[in-house]
Every structure is written in C-alpha cells, then in structure tokens.
Motif scaffolding. Structure first.
Motif, mmCIF file in Angstrom:
data_model
loop_
_atom_site.group_PDB
_atom_site.id
_atom_site.type_symbol
_atom_site.label_atom_id
_atom_site.label_comp_id
_atom_site.label_asym_id
_atom_site.label_seq_id
_atom_site.Cartn_x
_atom_site.Cartn_y
_atom_site.Cartn_z
ATOM 1 N N MET A 1 40.575 43.009 35.638
ATOM 2 C CA MET A 1 40.583 42.278 36.894
ATOM 3 C C MET A 1 39.943 40.918 36.666
ATOM 4 O O MET A 1 38.826 40.834 36.185
ATOM 5 N N PRO A 2 40.623 39.846 36.983
ATOM 6 C CA PRO A 2 40.039 38.517 36.817
ATOM 7 C C PRO A 2 38.804 38.328 37.696
ATOM 8 O O PRO A 2 38.648 38.965 38.726
ATOM 9 N N SER A 3 37.944 37.419 37.242
ATOM 10 C CA SER A 3 36.762 37.049 38.016
ATOM 11 C C SER A 3 36.650 35.532 37.999
ATOM 12 O O SER A 3 37.288 34.855 37.183
ATOM 13 N N ILE A 4 35.832 34.996 38.899
ATOM 14 C CA ILE A 4 35.602 33.553 38.940
ATOM 15 C C ILE A 4 34.214 33.289 38.398
ATOM 16 O O ILE A 4 33.239 33.911 38.824
ATOM 17 N N VAL A 5 34.137 32.371 37.425
ATOM 18 C CA VAL A 5 32.874 32.049 36.760
ATOM 19 C C VAL A 5 32.651 30.533 36.797
ATOM 20 O O VAL A 5 33.601 29.762 36.844
ATOM 21 N N ASP A 6 31.379 30.130 36.804
ATOM 22 C CA ASP A 6 31.018 28.721 36.671
ATOM 23 C C ASP A 6 30.814 28.422 35.202
ATOM 24 O O ASP A 6 30.139 29.178 34.497
ATOM 25 N N ARG A 7 31.373 27.315 34.745
ATOM 26 C CA ARG A 7 31.214 26.912 33.343
ATOM 27 C C ARG A 7 30.734 25.465 33.294
ATOM 28 O O ARG A 7 31.254 24.614 34.015
ATOM 29 N N PRO A 8 29.771 25.186 32.410
ATOM 30 C CA PRO A 8 29.321 23.799 32.245
ATOM 31 C C PRO A 8 30.340 23.018 31.414
ATOM 32 O O PRO A 8 31.187 23.604 30.740
ATOM 33 N N ALA A 9 30.224 21.702 31.462
ATOM 34 C CA ALA A 9 31.040 20.872 30.572
ATOM 35 C C ALA A 9 30.665 21.212 29.134
ATOM 36 O O ALA A 9 29.510 21.541 28.847
ATOM 37 N N GLN A 10 31.632 21.181 28.242
ATOM 38 C CA GLN A 10 31.385 21.538 26.843
ATOM 39 C C GLN A 10 32.120 20.564 25.933
ATOM 40 O O GLN A 10 33.326 20.362 26.070
ATOM 41 N N ARG A 11 31.378 19.977 24.997
ATOM 42 C CA ARG A 11 31.979 19.085 23.998
ATOM 43 C C ARG A 11 32.721 19.925 22.964
ATOM 44 O O ARG A 11 32.325 21.057 22.677
ATOM 45 N N ASP A 93 39.791 36.072 32.637
ATOM 46 C CA ASP A 93 40.321 37.413 32.402
ATOM 47 C C ASP A 93 40.308 37.642 30.900
ATOM 48 O O ASP A 93 40.564 36.710 30.124
ATOM 49 N N THR A 94 39.993 38.834 30.487
ATOM 50 C CA THR A 94 39.924 39.159 29.066
ATOM 51 C C THR A 94 41.117 40.028 28.696
ATOM 52 O O THR A 94 41.392 41.038 29.343
ATOM 53 N N TYR A 95 41.808 39.592 27.657
ATOM 54 C CA TYR A 95 42.988 40.289 27.155
ATOM 55 C C TYR A 95 42.646 40.892 25.794
ATOM 56 O O TYR A 95 42.056 40.210 24.944
ATOM 57 N N LEU A 102 50.169 37.710 25.084
ATOM 58 C CA LEU A 102 49.460 36.698 25.869
ATOM 59 C C LEU A 102 50.321 36.092 26.979
ATOM 60 O O LEU A 102 49.794 35.727 28.035
ATOM 61 N N VAL A 103 51.616 35.983 26.770
ATOM 62 C CA VAL A 103 52.481 35.430 27.814
ATOM 63 C C VAL A 103 52.431 36.325 29.049
ATOM 64 O O VAL A 103 52.254 35.849 30.179
ATOM 65 N N ALA A 104 52.542 37.633 28.858
ATOM 66 C CA ALA A 104 52.486 38.564 29.988
ATOM 67 C C ALA A 104 51.094 38.581 30.621
ATOM 68 O O ALA A 104 50.968 38.641 31.846
ATOM 69 N N ALA A 105 50.039 38.515 29.805
ATOM 70 C CA ALA A 105 48.669 38.505 30.329
ATOM 71 C C ALA A 105 48.435 37.249 31.164
ATOM 72 O O ALA A 105 47.814 37.310 32.239
ATOM 73 N N THR A 106 48.935 36.123 30.692
ATOM 74 C CA THR A 106 48.805 34.869 31.443
ATOM 75 C C THR A 106 49.574 34.947 32.754
ATOM 76 O O THR A 106 49.063 34.544 33.807
ATOM 77 N N ALA A 107 50.787 35.470 32.711
ATOM 78 C CA ALA A 107 51.588 35.613 33.932
ATOM 79 C C ALA A 107 50.872 36.494 34.944
ATOM 80 O O ALA A 107 50.907 36.222 36.156
ATOM 81 N N ALA A 108 50.180 37.544 34.470
ATOM 82 C CA ALA A 108 49.450 38.429 35.375
ATOM 83 C C ALA A 108 48.298 37.701 36.059
ATOM 84 O O ALA A 108 48.051 37.886 37.252
ATOM 85 N N VAL A 109 47.588 36.856 35.320
ATOM 86 C CA VAL A 109 46.487 36.087 35.924
ATOM 87 C C VAL A 109 47.036 35.110 36.954
ATOM 88 O O VAL A 109 46.487 34.978 38.049
ATOM 89 N N ASN A 149 46.130 44.298 17.387
ATOM 90 C CA ASN A 149 46.066 45.040 18.648
ATOM 91 C C ASN A 149 44.637 45.188 19.153
ATOM 92 O O ASN A 149 44.427 45.591 20.297
ATOM 93 N N GLN A 150 43.656 44.855 18.319
ATOM 94 C CA GLN A 150 42.242 44.932 18.713
ATOM 95 C C GLN A 150 41.629 43.552 18.963
ATOM 96 O O GLN A 150 40.450 43.443 19.253
ATOM 97 N N TRP A 151 42.414 42.496 18.870
ATOM 98 C CA TRP A 151 41.894 41.152 19.078
ATOM 99 C C TRP A 151 41.572 40.928 20.555
ATOM 100 O O TRP A 151 42.296 41.377 21.445
ATOM 101 N N VAL A 152 40.485 40.208 20.811
ATOM 102 C CA VAL A 152 40.016 39.933 22.164
ATOM 103 C C VAL A 152 40.155 38.435 22.435
ATOM 104 O O VAL A 152 39.670 37.609 21.660
ATOM 105 N N THR A 153 40.815 38.106 23.535
ATOM 106 C CA THR A 153 41.040 36.718 23.928
ATOM 107 C C THR A 153 40.652 36.558 25.393
ATOM 108 O O THR A 153 41.123 37.309 26.249
ATOM 109 N N ASP A 154 39.780 35.569 25.672
ATOM 110 C CA ASP A 154 39.466 35.238 27.059
ATOM 111 C C ASP A 154 40.466 34.195 27.548
ATOM 112 O O ASP A 154 40.688 33.179 26.885
#
Length: 161
Positions: A1-11, A93-95, A102-109, A149-154
């Motif tokens: 389930m996706p969540s909303i997070v605050d992220r700082p600027a990052q170089r 969201d973590t896939y 990833l295409v299907a995971a992105t479409a779901a988000v 199949n065990q790779w984790v992508t945010d």
C-alpha cells in the motif's frame, strides 16, 4: 500500500539519456562507472542509486537519469552532472521483484493516486510528460543478491505543491 512521505532536497550526480525500454541498459549500465568515479574521488554515495524519470515521451521512450546521491559540492566531469532532487511530499511504494514487473508496479501506484485524488508534480510539455520527481530507488545490490525476483525497489512520485 503506498504511503505519503516528506523528503528533503538531495544532491546527486548523474548521467542522462533518452531511451526506449529495449535500450534501458544503456543508461542503467552508467551506474557502476559513476559509483567508481565517486569512489576514485574519495566520495561515498549518500544513499542507494536511482533512476529519475524526467520526461515520458510517447511510444514508451524516457529521458531518464541514472544517479547517485552525494553530500557536498562534488562537480563531476561530463557527461555526468550534479543535480538536486526536490524536497516535498512523495508517494512511496516498495516493489519486490524483477525489473520487468516495474511497469505494472508503477501503473498500480498511479491508479492508486487517481483513486485517492492526488495531484502529481507533472506537466505536459512539448515532448511528453515532464516530471519533477519520479524515481526508482534501487535498494538491492545485484552483486549481493543474484536473484532478480528478490530485488527491492522504492517507487517515489513527487506530489504537486
């Protein structure tokens, strides 16, 4: 389930290319030399490597950056460049799985966002959708985990201000 997070600027330091899905390896293969260049300059990455999708062109083509977060003001040699990921609220969201999912995971988000009524940081430009912050953060090192199949992508999508 996706969540909303605050992220700082990052170089970050990255290289950019416009590629189709079938030629994505051309930009993905830039990550190891980019990390090597940083290491050779005594700079440790400040986080996992990522792909930043800048423009989604018609016909499944992307202007995408292969990047590594850094601290400080390192200026790389071309074709690499320094940039900054914008601060703000992001949908996260973590896939877990191989890159071909990833295409299907992105479409779901994106579908979840439509149902929730979120407004993305995206505008329609002359070449396609221009995203302010759309990332795939590679949390798994393929040299350490051989099974894709065990790779984790945010998946991170910046919300409009």
């Amino acid at each position: 389930m996706p969540s909303i997070v605050d992220r700082p600027a990052q170089r970050y330091v990255a290289e950019r290319a416009t590629v189709g899905i079938d030629e994505f390896a051309r930009i993905a293969d830039r990550l190891p030399p980019l990390i090597g260049t940083l290491a050779g300059s005594g700079i440790a990455p400040a986080g996992a490597p990522f792909f930043r999708y800048r423009v989604l062109h018609p016909g499944m083509r992307f202007t995408v950056e292969a990047g590594v977060r850094v601290e400080g003001g390192f200026t790389p040699e071309e074709p690499a460049f320094a940039g900054e990921l914008p601060a703000g609220k992001y949908v996260l969201d973590t896939y877990v799985g191989a890159p071909d999912g990833l295409v299907a995971a992105t479409a779901a988000v994106l579908a979840w966002g439509a149902v929730e009524g979120v407004a993305w940081d995206v505008t329609e430009g002359p070449d396609g959708e221009e995203w302010g912050g759309r990332l795939e953060v590679l949390r798994t090192n393929p040299l350490e985990v051989a099974d894709p199949n065990q790779w984790v992508t945010d998946l991170l999508f910046r919300l409009a201000d």
